[in-house]
Scaffold this active site. Structure first.
Site, PDB file in Angstrom:
ATOM      1  N   ASP A  67       0.816  -1.214   0.000  1.00 57.04           N
ATOM      2  CA  ASP A  67       0.000   0.000   0.000  1.00 57.04           C
ATOM      3  C   ASP A  67       0.849   1.263   0.000  1.00 57.04           C
ATOM      4  O   ASP A  67       2.071   1.215   0.189  1.00 57.04           O
ATOM      5  CB  ASP A  67      -0.978  -0.015   1.199  1.00 57.04           C
ATOM      6  CG  ASP A  67      -0.321  -0.419   2.522  1.00 57.04           C
ATOM      7  OD1 ASP A  67       0.922  -0.376   2.600  1.00 57.04           O
ATOM      8  OD2 ASP A  67      -1.039  -0.776   3.462  1.00 57.04           O
ATOM      9  N   ASN A 136      -8.041  -2.401  13.985  1.00 54.46           N
ATOM     10  CA  ASN A 136      -9.407  -2.749  13.567  1.00 54.46           C
ATOM     11  C   ASN A 136      -9.433  -3.981  12.659  1.00 54.46           C
ATOM     12  O   ASN A 136     -10.447  -4.274  12.053  1.00 54.46           O
ATOM     13  CB  ASN A 136     -10.063  -1.553  12.855  1.00 54.46           C
ATOM     14  CG  ASN A 136      -9.311  -1.151  11.590  1.00 54.46           C
ATOM     15  OD1 ASN A 136      -8.365  -1.812  11.192  1.00 54.46           O
ATOM     16  ND2 ASN A 136      -9.751  -0.068  10.960  1.00 54.46           N
ATOM     17  N   HIS A 138      -7.549  -4.419   9.928  1.00 58.09           N
ATOM     18  CA  HIS A 138      -7.240  -4.219   8.503  1.00 58.09           C
ATOM     19  C   HIS A 138      -5.925  -4.891   8.124  1.00 58.09           C
ATOM     20  O   HIS A 138      -5.016  -5.016   8.940  1.00 58.09           O
ATOM     21  CB  HIS A 138      -7.278  -2.738   8.107  1.00 58.09           C
ATOM     22  CG  HIS A 138      -6.134  -1.876   8.546  1.00 58.09           C
ATOM     23  ND1 HIS A 138      -6.305  -0.638   9.127  1.00 58.09           N
ATOM     24  CD2 HIS A 138      -4.796  -2.031   8.469  1.00 58.09           C
ATOM     25  CE1 HIS A 138      -5.139  -0.082   9.386  1.00 58.09           C
ATOM     26  NE2 HIS A 138      -4.197  -0.916   8.997  1.00 58.09           N
ATOM     27  N   GLU A 143      -9.765  -1.833   4.793  1.00 60.77           N
ATOM     28  CA  GLU A 143     -10.452  -1.460   6.025  1.00 60.77           C
ATOM     29  C   GLU A 143     -11.720  -2.292   6.227  1.00 60.77           C
ATOM     30  O   GLU A 143     -12.281  -2.821   5.254  1.00 60.77           O
ATOM     31  CB  GLU A 143     -10.838   0.032   5.967  1.00 60.77           C
ATOM     32  CG  GLU A 143      -9.657   0.983   5.900  1.00 60.77           C
ATOM     33  CD  GLU A 143      -8.949   1.180   7.248  1.00 60.77           C
ATOM     34  OE1 GLU A 143      -9.023   0.301   8.121  1.00 60.77           O
ATOM     35  OE2 GLU A 143      -8.298   2.232   7.414  1.00 60.77           O
TER      36      GLU A 143
HETATM   37  C1  GLP Z   1      -0.843   0.493   8.628  1.00 56.18           C
HETATM   38  C2  GLP Z   1      -0.509  -0.188   7.273  1.00 56.18           C
HETATM   39  C3  GLP Z   1      -0.575  -1.662   7.394  1.00 56.18           C
HETATM   40  C4  GLP Z   1       0.064  -2.051   8.697  1.00 56.18           C
HETATM   41  C5  GLP Z   1      -0.839  -1.632   9.823  1.00 56.18           C
HETATM   42  C6  GLP Z   1      -0.218  -1.763  11.186  1.00 56.18           C
HETATM   43  O1  GLP Z   1      -1.701   1.532   8.565  1.00 56.18           O
HETATM   44  N1  GLP Z   1      -1.233   0.205   6.162  1.00 56.18           N
HETATM   45  O2  GLP Z   1       0.047  -2.271   6.272  1.00 56.18           O
HETATM   46  O3  GLP Z   1       0.228  -3.436   8.760  1.00 56.18           O
HETATM   47  O4  GLP Z   1      -1.372  -0.347   9.600  1.00 56.18           O
HETATM   48  O5  GLP Z   1       0.797  -0.828  11.361  1.00 56.18           O
HETATM   49  P1  GLP Z   1       1.884  -0.971  12.493  1.00 56.18           P
HETATM   50  O6  GLP Z   1       2.736  -2.139  12.111  1.00 56.18           O
HETATM   51  O7  GLP Z   1       2.643   0.326  12.464  1.00 56.18           O
HETATM   52  O8  GLP Z   1       1.164  -1.199  13.765  1.00 56.18           O
END
Ligand code: GLP
Length: 250
Positions: A67, A136, A138, A143
């Site tokens: 992403d 959440n 995702h 989402e």
């Molecule tokens: C982000 C990314 C995801 C990631 C998730 C958790 O917003 N888009 O790919 O896995 O949320 O992020 P983190 O590893 O910083 O907790």
């Protein structure tokens, strides 16, 4: 699913890196589906160390990232392209042309998303897909909602995601409101998936993804339908799995 509960973030990172390095050793020309965020940072550090020690080469590896924020240039220090360069690509021997991150500045998102999916299909899909998880549930930036979205697409970020990611920006208002995310089709098309999480705030998302109902309201839950998933969590992120009686490796 094989589930590994590691004692802390460092042990989780090491386990993730071992799985990624094993994939590259087994198949030097593999396609890695890469993730950003705090979760994989430690694993990337291990991979860079092992590369510097001469144990691991990315020379023939191809990568596609999950992403990117809409509106951020690759040079923006919170763009996911910048994250990948500074945490991994600039420190290993991966060929720059072999790395793909969605283009947050594309003028034609629909065409870009279709091309991204076509590229992934042309590679025969990803060999090993890394995934973090949102609080959440995702995965990528898929989402929660009323349906799973199969294709790469533009997403309106959930308010809870904007809250969670505000820590990386000067103010909450600076967090982009949209992102381009690989869809569930490309994620589920990967031959293997490595899902990782650390911290107590991920415990519910991990429990829901592994033991809950399969529902687009917890996007990670679709991984229960994937035939080859390794889950690596630290003790706090995995605390509710133990309580639910899930059997773990090791
Ligand atoms: C982000 C990314 C995801 C990631 C998730 C958790 O917003 N888009 O790919 O896995 O949320 O992020 P983190 O590893 O910083 O907790």
């Amino acid at each position: 699913m094989r589930i590994f509960i590691e004692k802390d973030y460092d042990a989780m990172s090491r386990r993730m890196a071992q799985i990624i390095a094993a994939e590259i050793t087994h198949n030097p020309a593999c396609v890695l589906g890469l993730a950003t965020g705090s979760t994989p940072e430690g694993a990337y550090k291990y991979l860079v160390d092992w590369h510097k020690q001469g144990c691991l080469s990315f020379q023939d590896v191809l990568s596609v990232n999950l992403d990117e924020y809409v509106g951020l240039a690759p040079t923006h220090d919170q763009s996911y392209r910048y994250f990948m360069q500074s945490n991994l690509f600039d420190h290993v021997d991966i060929v720059p042309e072999n790395t793909r991150v969605p283009d947050g500045l594309t003028k034609d998102p629909a065409a870009f998303c279709a091309e991204y999916d076509a590229y992934i299909r042309s590679l025969g899909y990803v060999d090993l897909q890394l995934l973090g998880i949102g609080r959440n549930g995702h995965i990528g930036f898929n989402e929660p909602g009323d349906c799973f979205v199969k294709e790469t697409h533009v997403v309106d970020l959930a308010e809870s995601t904007i809250d969670a990611n505000a820590r990386f920006f000067a103010t909450r208002d600076d967090v982009p409101k949209q992102a381009i995310s690989m869809g569930i089709g490309a994620i589920m098309g990967a031959k293997k998936v490595l899902l990782a999480a650390s911290g107590a705030e991920k415990a519910d998302a991990i429990l829901g993804s592994i033991c809950g109902a399969i529902t687009p309201h917890c996007p990670g839950s679709i991984l229960q339908l994937h035939p080859n998933v390794a889950v690596v969590v630290d003790e706090v992120a995995g605390s509710k799995l133990k309580a639910a009686g899930v059997s773990v490796c090791g």
